[in-house]
Design an enzyme around this catalytic site. Structure first.
Site, PDB file in Angstrom:
ATOM      1  N   CYS A   2       0.843  -1.190   0.000  1.00  0.00           N
ATOM      2  CA  CYS A   2       0.000   0.000   0.000  1.00  0.00           C
ATOM      3  C   CYS A   2       0.883   1.248   0.000  1.00  0.00           C
ATOM      4  O   CYS A   2       1.926   1.286   0.635  1.00  0.00           O
ATOM      5  CB  CYS A   2      -0.938   0.085   1.201  1.00  0.00           C
ATOM      6  N   ARG A  27       3.747  -0.272  -4.865  1.00  0.00           N
ATOM      7  CA  ARG A  27       3.513  -0.822  -3.531  1.00  0.00           C
ATOM      8  C   ARG A  27       2.185  -1.581  -3.430  1.00  0.00           C
ATOM      9  O   ARG A  27       1.940  -2.297  -2.465  1.00  0.00           O
ATOM     10  CB  ARG A  27       3.519   0.302  -2.486  1.00  0.00           C
ATOM     11  N   TRP A  85      -2.923  -2.712  -1.691  1.00  0.00           N
ATOM     12  CA  TRP A  85      -2.695  -4.148  -1.891  1.00  0.00           C
ATOM     13  C   TRP A  85      -3.520  -4.822  -0.801  1.00  0.00           C
ATOM     14  O   TRP A  85      -3.202  -4.716   0.393  1.00  0.00           O
ATOM     15  CB  TRP A  85      -1.209  -4.493  -1.746  1.00  0.00           C
ATOM     16  N   ASN A 111      -1.546   1.968   5.799  1.00  0.00           N
ATOM     17  CA  ASN A 111      -0.683   0.891   5.284  1.00  0.00           C
ATOM     18  C   ASN A 111      -0.271   0.055   6.487  1.00  0.00           C
ATOM     19  O   ASN A 111       0.287   0.588   7.440  1.00  0.00           O
ATOM     20  CB  ASN A 111       0.554   1.512   4.606  1.00  0.00           C
ATOM     21  N   GLY A 112      -0.567  -1.242   6.448  1.00  0.00           N
ATOM     22  CA  GLY A 112      -0.226  -2.113   7.578  1.00  0.00           C
ATOM     23  C   GLY A 112      -1.393  -3.025   7.898  1.00  0.00           C
ATOM     24  O   GLY A 112      -2.292  -3.214   7.079  1.00  0.00           O
ATOM     25  N   GLU A 483      16.905 -18.149  -8.736  1.00  0.00           N
ATOM     26  CA  GLU A 483      16.519 -16.756  -8.991  1.00  0.00           C
ATOM     27  C   GLU A 483      15.920 -16.622 -10.395  1.00  0.00           C
ATOM     28  O   GLU A 483      14.958 -15.878 -10.602  1.00  0.00           O
ATOM     29  CB  GLU A 483      17.736 -15.841  -8.794  1.00  0.00           C
ATOM     30  N   LYS A 487      12.134 -15.060 -11.204  1.00  0.00           N
ATOM     31  CA  LYS A 487      11.869 -13.955 -12.139  1.00  0.00           C
ATOM     32  C   LYS A 487      10.821 -14.364 -13.166  1.00  0.00           C
ATOM     33  O   LYS A 487       9.898 -13.620 -13.443  1.00  0.00           O
ATOM     34  CB  LYS A 487      13.133 -13.529 -12.890  1.00  0.00           C
ATOM     35  N   GLU A 490       7.254 -14.829 -11.575  1.00  0.00           N
ATOM     36  CA  GLU A 490       6.558 -13.651 -11.067  1.00  0.00           C
ATOM     37  C   GLU A 490       6.055 -12.708 -12.145  1.00  0.00           C
ATOM     38  O   GLU A 490       5.029 -12.064 -11.963  1.00  0.00           O
ATOM     39  CB  GLU A 490       7.406 -12.978  -9.980  1.00  0.00           C
ATOM     40  N   HIS A 506      17.384 -37.745  -9.407  1.00  0.00           N
ATOM     41  CA  HIS A 506      16.719 -38.215  -8.179  1.00  0.00           C
ATOM     42  C   HIS A 506      15.220 -37.935  -8.215  1.00  0.00           C
ATOM     43  O   HIS A 506      14.571 -37.992  -7.180  1.00  0.00           O
ATOM     44  CB  HIS A 506      17.384 -37.576  -6.958  1.00  0.00           C
ATOM     45  N   LYS A 605       5.482  -4.540  -4.182  1.00  0.00           N
ATOM     46  CA  LYS A 605       6.931  -4.428  -4.031  1.00  0.00           C
ATOM     47  C   LYS A 605       7.414  -4.731  -2.607  1.00  0.00           C
ATOM     48  O   LYS A 605       8.292  -5.544  -2.409  1.00  0.00           O
ATOM     49  CB  LYS A 605       7.372  -3.021  -4.446  1.00  0.00           C
TER      50      LYS A 605
HETATM   51  C1  AGP Z   1      11.672 -10.350  -6.172  1.00  0.00           C
HETATM   52  O1  AGP Z   1      11.591 -10.164  -7.521  1.00  0.00           O
HETATM   53  C2  AGP Z   1      10.504 -10.183  -5.381  1.00  0.00           C
HETATM   54  N1  AGP Z   1       9.627  -9.224  -5.793  1.00  0.00           N
HETATM   55  C3  AGP Z   1      10.566 -10.543  -3.910  1.00  0.00           C
HETATM   56  O2  AGP Z   1      10.905 -11.885  -3.863  1.00  0.00           O
HETATM   57  C4  AGP Z   1      11.486  -9.753  -2.963  1.00  0.00           C
HETATM   58  O3  AGP Z   1      12.819  -9.994  -3.249  1.00  0.00           O
HETATM   59  C5  AGP Z   1      11.145 -10.153  -1.512  1.00  0.00           C
HETATM   60  O4  AGP Z   1       9.827  -9.800  -1.239  1.00  0.00           O
HETATM   61  C6  AGP Z   1      12.076  -9.547  -0.495  1.00  0.00           C
HETATM   62  O5  AGP Z   1      12.021  -8.166  -0.519  1.00  0.00           O
HETATM   63  P1  AGP Z   1      13.112  -7.286   0.176  1.00  0.00           P
HETATM   64  O6  AGP Z   1      14.403  -7.538  -0.510  1.00  0.00           O
HETATM   65  O7  AGP Z   1      12.627  -5.887  -0.007  1.00  0.00           O
HETATM   66  O8  AGP Z   1      13.165  -7.700   1.615  1.00  0.00           O
END
Ligand code: AGP
Length: 610
Positions: A2, A27, A85, A111-112, A483, A487, A490, A506, A605
Site C-alpha cells: 500500500c 507498492r 494491496w 498501510n499495515g 533466482e 523472475k 513472477e 533423483h 513491491k
Molecule cells: C523479487 O523479484 C521479489 N519481488 C521478492 O521476492 C522480494 O525480493 C522479496 O519480497 C524480499 O524483498 P526485500 O528484498 O525488499 O526484503
C-alpha cells in the site's frame, strides 16, 4: 504494501497526490482512492465553502485518474490518497481507502495491518458505529470518531486511539474540523514527511517526493504529528530533518517501456555504485561495518536471513563466505526462521538482506535475533528503512530506487556487496587480489550482456508457447537458477522450477519431455563437465535445452538447442552475469505474453505484512 500520499500547500493537492500515487503504485495496485476539498462540492460539508470529495476506484490507478479528471483541489486545504494491496476484504470500491467514520467527518488512509480489529469492531458496533467495508482499517477511523466525541483535541484523540491499536500502521488522516491539516502516525510501516517551501508532503517512500520536497523526515517508530501549510508538529520525540537529494529522474522510466527494463539496464552503474569507495589497491573498506569491526573479527559463523530474491542472494552469499572467507555460513528464509526454535550459536553474526528494508518477516526475524544479543548486520537498499535502523551496522546498496516489483538491480548489487564482505572477512585468502580485480571488471562485462537484448527477445519469442520451464545449475549457479525461476514465475505466470543439476536423476528428470524446456547454466568452471553430462541426460530424453555458456565455448552448441554467451569471469562472480541474462529472458517473455511486468498480478513491491 500500500502507498500513502498526502499534501498541504499552495498547489492543487489532487494533482500532487495523484503524482505521488503514480510513483507509489508499485507498492500496491488493486484499488486506489483520494480525499480532497473542492469548491465545487461533493458529498459532505466541512462547514466552510469547500466540501470533502471522496473518490475511489477498483483496479489500477488509471481508473481513479479517469474519475478525478475534471476535479481540482482547493489550495491550502489538505489532500490524501492511497493505492492498495488488499489484506482484508476484496479489492473493490468499498474496501478501497480512504475510509470514513459514520458522519463522513474523519477520513483515513492506512498501510499495515490492525491485528485486534475484530475485537475493536465488535465494541464499536455495540456502541452504534456502522461499518461499510470488510477492512481492518475502517475500525481505526470509527475509533477516532468514538474518542473524538469525548470532546478531546484531535491530537489527544489520535494518541488515545493509537494506544488501543495492536498491529502495524502508517496513517494519513484528515479531520474536517481542521481541513488544512493532515494528521499522521507510524509504527511498523514506513512513512516520510517531505518539506518544501510553505508546503508539506506525506508519503510511504521518499521516491514519491523526488523533485518536489527539499527536505525529508524519516519518521521513527511510534512518531506521530500533523502537517499544515504553515508548519508541522511531530511527537513524542524531536524529528531529524535531512536533505532530500533525489531527482525526478529516479522515479521515471527514462523513455524505456518499463521500470524493469530500465533497472536491468542500470546494472553496470549500480554494480559500480556498490563498489565505489569500497574497493581499492589497499583492499576492501566497508565504512558501514567499522563501528562493529572488533565484534566482527571474533565471528566464527554467519547466518543470512532474507526473503525472495534477497534470500537467493543470501544462498550465493553463503558460497562466497565459505569459499573466500572460510567462514561457515547458513541461510534461512525469514518467514521460517522467525517461528523456529533456534539452537544457541555462539560467535555467530547475522546478516539481514532486504532491498526495501521493510519486509515484515525479515524485520520480525531481526527483532527476535536482537533480543538474543547477537551481532546484526543489514544489507539494505532503502536508506533509513526499518531494517537499516534496527541492525547494529550495515551496508547500503546505493542502487537507487527499485520501482519494478521484480527485483533486478538490487539483486546484483546485493551479490556485489556480499562479495566485498567476503573479501573483507577473508583475511587469509591468497586469491584476494585476483578476485578484487575481477570484481572491478564486472560492470563492463554486464554491458556486453545487455548488448544482446534483441537475442533474448528472439529467444523469448521462440519459447513463448511453453508453460513449464526447468532451470539447473551447480554450485554458484544453483541459487542463480532458483533466482531465474523466480523472475520468470513472477512476471510471466508460467511454471518454472530450479533444480541442483546433480539432483535431476533423483526425481525431476521424469518431468522432461519435448514440452518441458530446460535452462542450463553451463559456464566454463569447476563443474563444467558435470553440467555437460546432465545436459546429455536431458537431451537423450528429448528435452529442449537453452544454455547460458561462456563466450568462446564451442562444445556446448553441439548439445544445447540454443546458447546465450556471457563473458568469462571467475566462478564466484558468474551469478552476477548469468542472473542478468535470465532477467532479460524473463522480461521479454512476460512482455510478449502481454503482462504488466512492472506490476505483476497479486504481488506488491514491499511485503510489509506476513
Ligand atoms: C523479487 O523479484 C521479489 N519481488 C521478492 O521476492 C522480494 O525480493 C522479496 O519480497 C524480499 O524483498 P526485500 O528484498 O525488499 O526484503
Amino acid at each position: 504494501m500500500c502507498g500513502i500520499a498526502g499534501y498541504v500547500g499552495k498547489k492543487d493537492g489532487l494533482v500532487v497526490v495523484m503524482n505521488c500515487l503514480k510513483r507509489l503504485e508499485y507498492r500496491g495496485y488493486d484499488s486506489a482512492g483520494v480525499l480532497f476539498f473542492s469548491a465545487k462540492g461533493g458529498s459532505a460539508s466541512n462547514g466552510q465553502n469547500d466540501q470533502a470529495e471522496l473518490k475511489k476506484s477498483p483496479g489500477k490507478l488509471t481508473n481513479l485518474e479517469k474519475k478525478v479528471k475534471n476535479s481540482c483541489a482547493t489550495p491550502l486545504l489538505a489532500s490524501i490518497g492511497h493505492t492498495r494491496w488488499a489484506t482484508h476484504g476484496t479489492p473493490n470500491e468499498t474496501n478501497a481507502h480512504p475510509h470514513a467514520d459514520c458522519h463522513q467527518k474523519i477520513f483515513l488512509v492506512h498501510n499495515g495491518i490492525i491485528e485486534n480489529y475484530r475485537e475493536l469492531k465488535e465494541q464499536l458496533e455495540k456502541r452504534g458505529h456502522k461499518f461499510k467495508s470488510q477492512t481492518d482499517t475502517e475500525t481505526v477511523v470509527h475509533l477516532l470518531e468514538d474518542n473524538y466525541d469525548k470532546g478531546a483535541t484531535f491530537e489527544k484523540t489520535l494518541d488515545l486511539t493509537l494506544k488501543k491499536i495492536v498491529g502495524a500502521y502508517a496513517f494519513g488522516i484528515i479531520n474536517q474540523d481542521e481541513p488544512q491539516k493532515i494528521y499522521f502516525a507510524r509504527l511498523g510501516s514506513p512513512l516520510v514527511l517531505g518539506i518544501g517551501t510553505k508546503e508539506y508532503f506525506l508519503a510511504s517512500d521518499q521516491a514519491a517526493l523526488a523533485g518536489m520536497a527539499k527536505k525529508i523526515i524519516y519518521l521513527k517508530e511510534g512518531q506521530r504529528g500533523w502537517i499544515s501549510p504553515t508548519g508541522f508538529k511531530v511527537w513524542p520525540n524531536k524529528p531529524i530533518i535531512e536533505r532530500l537529494d533525489l531527482n525526478t529522474e529516479v522515479a521515471q522510466k527514462s523513455g524505456l517501456e518499463h521500470f524493469m527494463l530500465k533497472e536491468i539496464f542500470e546494472q553496470p552503474e549500480t554494480i559500480k555504485n556498490a563498489l565505489r569507495g569500497r574497493l581499492s589497491t589497499n583492499g576492501v573498506k566497508l565504512g558501514g561495518l567499522e563501528s562493529v569491526s572488533k565484534k566482527l573479527s571474533k565471528i566464527k559463523n554467519l547466518e543470512i536471513i532474507a526473503c525472495g530474491t534477497s534470500y537467493n542472494a543470501g544462498l550465493i552469499g553463503k558460497l562466497l563466505f565459505e569459499e573466500i572467507s572460510d567462514i561457515p555460513t547458513s541461510v534461512s528464509l525469514a518467514s521460517e526462521h522467525r517461528y523456529q526454535q533456534i539452537a544457541h550459536r555462539p560467535d555467530t553474526g547475522y546478516i539481514f538482506i532486504s532491498q526495501s528494508g521493510e519486509t515484515a518477516d525479515t524485520l520480525a526475524a531481526l527483532k527476535k535475533i536482537k533480543t538474543q544479543g547477537y551481532l546484526t548486520l543489514g544489507l539494505v537498499n532503502v536508506v533509513g528503512s526499518a531494517i537499516a535502523r534496527e541492525t547494529q551496522a550495515g551496508i547500503y546498496n546505493h542502487a537507487g530506487p527499485e520501482i519494478s516489483v521484480a527485483s533486478t538491480k538490487a539483486f546484483t548489487s546485493q551479490l556485489t556487496i556480499l562479495a566485498l564482505m567476503a573479501l573483507c572477512l577473508g583475511t587469509k585468502n591468497k586469491n584476494k587480489k585476483e578476485l578484487a580485480r575481477e570484481l572491478t571488471l564486472i560492470p563492463n562485462k554486464v554491458k556486453l550482456i545487455l548488448k544482446q537484448n534483441d537475442q533474448f527477445k528472439a529467444l523469448a519469442k521462440k519459447y513463448l508457447q511453453f508453460q513449464n520451464f526447468m532451470f539447473i545449475g551447480r554450485k554458484y549457479n544453483y541459487p542463480t537458477a532458483l533466482e531465474g525461476t523466480l523472475k520468470l514465475k513472477e512476471i510471466s505466470y508460467v511454471h518454472a522450477e530450479g533444480i541442483a543439476a546433480g539432483e535431476l536423476k533423483h526425481g525431476s528428470l521424469a518431468l522432461i519431455d519435448p514440452h518441458f524446456p530446460i535452462f542450463t547454466l553451463t559456464n566454463k568452471n569447476s563443474v563444467y563437465e558435470k553440467m555437460l553430462s546432465n545436459m546429455e541426460e536431458v537431451k537423450a530424453r528429448g528435452g529442449k535445452i537453452i544454455s547460458i555458456a561462456t563466450a568462446g565455448d564451442r562444445k556446448i552448441a553441439s548439445v544445447a538447442n540454443d546458447v546465450i554467451y556471457v563473458p568469462k569471469t571467475l566462478e564466484p562472480f558468474e551469478p552476477l552475469l548469468n542472473s542478468i541474462a535470465l532477467q532479460l529472458f524473463a522480461y521479454h517473455f512476460g512482455v510478449l505474453r502481454g503482462h504488466d511486468v512492472d506490476k505483476p498480478r497479486n504481488l506488491a513491491k514491499s511485503v510489509t505484512v506476513e
